[in-house]
Design an enzyme around this catalytic site. Structure first.
Site, PDB file in Angstrom:
ATOM      1  N   HIS A 128       0.832  -1.195   0.000  1.00 44.02           N
ATOM      2  CA  HIS A 128       0.000   0.000   0.000  1.00 44.02           C
ATOM      3  C   HIS A 128       0.870   1.249   0.000  1.00 44.02           C
ATOM      4  O   HIS A 128       1.986   1.233   0.517  1.00 44.02           O
ATOM      5  CB  HIS A 128      -0.910  -0.015   1.230  1.00 44.02           C
ATOM      6  CG  HIS A 128      -1.936   1.061   1.240  1.00 44.02           C
ATOM      7  ND1 HIS A 128      -1.680   2.316   1.761  1.00 44.02           N
ATOM      8  CD2 HIS A 128      -3.211   1.091   0.777  1.00 44.02           C
ATOM      9  CE1 HIS A 128      -2.764   3.059   1.635  1.00 44.02           C
ATOM     10  NE2 HIS A 128      -3.709   2.348   1.038  1.00 44.02           N
ATOM     11  N   ASP A 248     -11.692   1.737  -1.716  1.00 42.72           N
ATOM     12  CA  ASP A 248     -10.734   2.612  -1.020  1.00 42.72           C
ATOM     13  C   ASP A 248     -11.428   3.442   0.043  1.00 42.72           C
ATOM     14  O   ASP A 248     -10.969   4.510   0.423  1.00 42.72           O
ATOM     15  CB  ASP A 248      -9.983   3.543  -1.978  1.00 42.72           C
ATOM     16  CG  ASP A 248      -8.561   3.831  -1.504  1.00 42.72           C
ATOM     17  OD1 ASP A 248      -8.125   3.197  -0.535  1.00 42.72           O
ATOM     18  OD2 ASP A 248      -7.888   4.681  -2.098  1.00 42.72           O
TER      19      ASP A 248
END
Length: 285
Positions: A128, A248
């Site tokens: 990430h 997200d």
């Protein structure tokens, strides 16, 4: 943090059956003291596992790891997968170690025993984004708008992924599975050019195809990048079986994701793979 209230309500409103939960960024990776990083990671993982146990039909989890110390990270990954039932791990890019200005990337040799265990456990690892440190951000000076999801997140994470691919890690551990968000952080668009540049005469890496390497070891999510041109590029480079739907949230709202899905220019079988089938297979849901 309101997993069983607002989050579930929004999931129901927008037709989402399950979310894979993870700690936010940069979180553990920004705690320079390895012991403190390990303590906070364990607390976060215990809390998350407890929440998942309340609704395993709606939530699963990715482990936070204290990668400041590869041995501690390895033990925590084993605990999270074997004891807590987590479906993988997530790290927010490089880790700060000892002091805020000392960092380590995951292709470095001290991490290779960790990767061996990750492969043995047969769980994916989500790489990430996080912003580069100030001393590495000169190119962004006076242009703060380029930081974060606008550009710096993707650039930082793409370079980290390229380092993993160029390190020989996947030759030693051919079953490793890496996930990138945001439609692959721009890498699907660049794979042909990278591979072509490496194959030029006289290059020591001639014959090494980043396109093949990427498509064999990486999966990407749609998180925060609901673009049909970007999706079609990714499908053409990687194949539809390696793309996972994601929103997200809470960084990006559900609405644009839900509105995008009916516009995807693929057959219903391929859309079903992206919406749930690929995630079910990769994460063994």
């Amino acid at each position: 943090m309101d997993l069983h209230g607002r989050r579930l309500r929004l999931m129901d409103e927008h037709g989402m059956a399950m979310m894979i939960l993870s700690l936010n960024a940069p979180a553990i990776q920004a705690i320079p003291d390895p012991k403190k990083a390990n303590e906070i990671a364990r607390k976060a993982n215990d809390y998350l596992a407890e929440q998942v146990r309340k609704r395993p039909d709606r939530f699963q989890a990715l482990a936070a790891l204290p990668l400041q110390d590869p041995d501690l990270a390895t033990r925590e990954l084993q605990r999270c997968v074997k004891d807590l039932g987590m479906v993988g791990a997530l790290a927010n890019g490089f880790s700060q170690i000892g002091d805020p200005n000392t960092i380590a990337y995951l292709d470095e040799k001290q991490y290779w025993p960790f990767w061996s265990v990750c492969e043995q456990l047969d769980v994916p690892f989500y790489l990430h984004p996080r912003n580069p440190l100030p001393q590495d951000s000169r190119i962004y000076k006076d242009h703060g708008w380029l930081m974060g999801p606008t550009w710096a997140f993707g650039h930082e994470t793409a370079v980290h992924a390229l380092r993993l691919m160029g390190s020989g890690l996947f030759d030693k551990h051919p079953k490793l599975a890496i996930i990138l968000g945001h439609m692959g952080e721009g890498l699907p668009f660049s794979l042909w050019r990278i591979s072509q540049a490496l194959s030029r005469p006289g290059n020591k890496d001639a014959g090494f195809s980043f396109r093949d390497h990427f498509s064999e070891h990486f999966w990407i999510t749609t998180s925060g990048n609901f673009s049909n041109p970007a999706l079609l590029c990714s499908v053409m480079e990687m194949g539809v079986d390696r793309i996972l739907f994601a929103v997200d949230w809470p960084m990006v709202d559900h609405e644009p994701a839900e509105a995008w899905v009916p516009t995807i220019p693929l057959c219903k079988e391929d859309v079903a793979k992206i919406m749930h089938g690929n995630a079910q297979r990769l994460l063994k849901l």
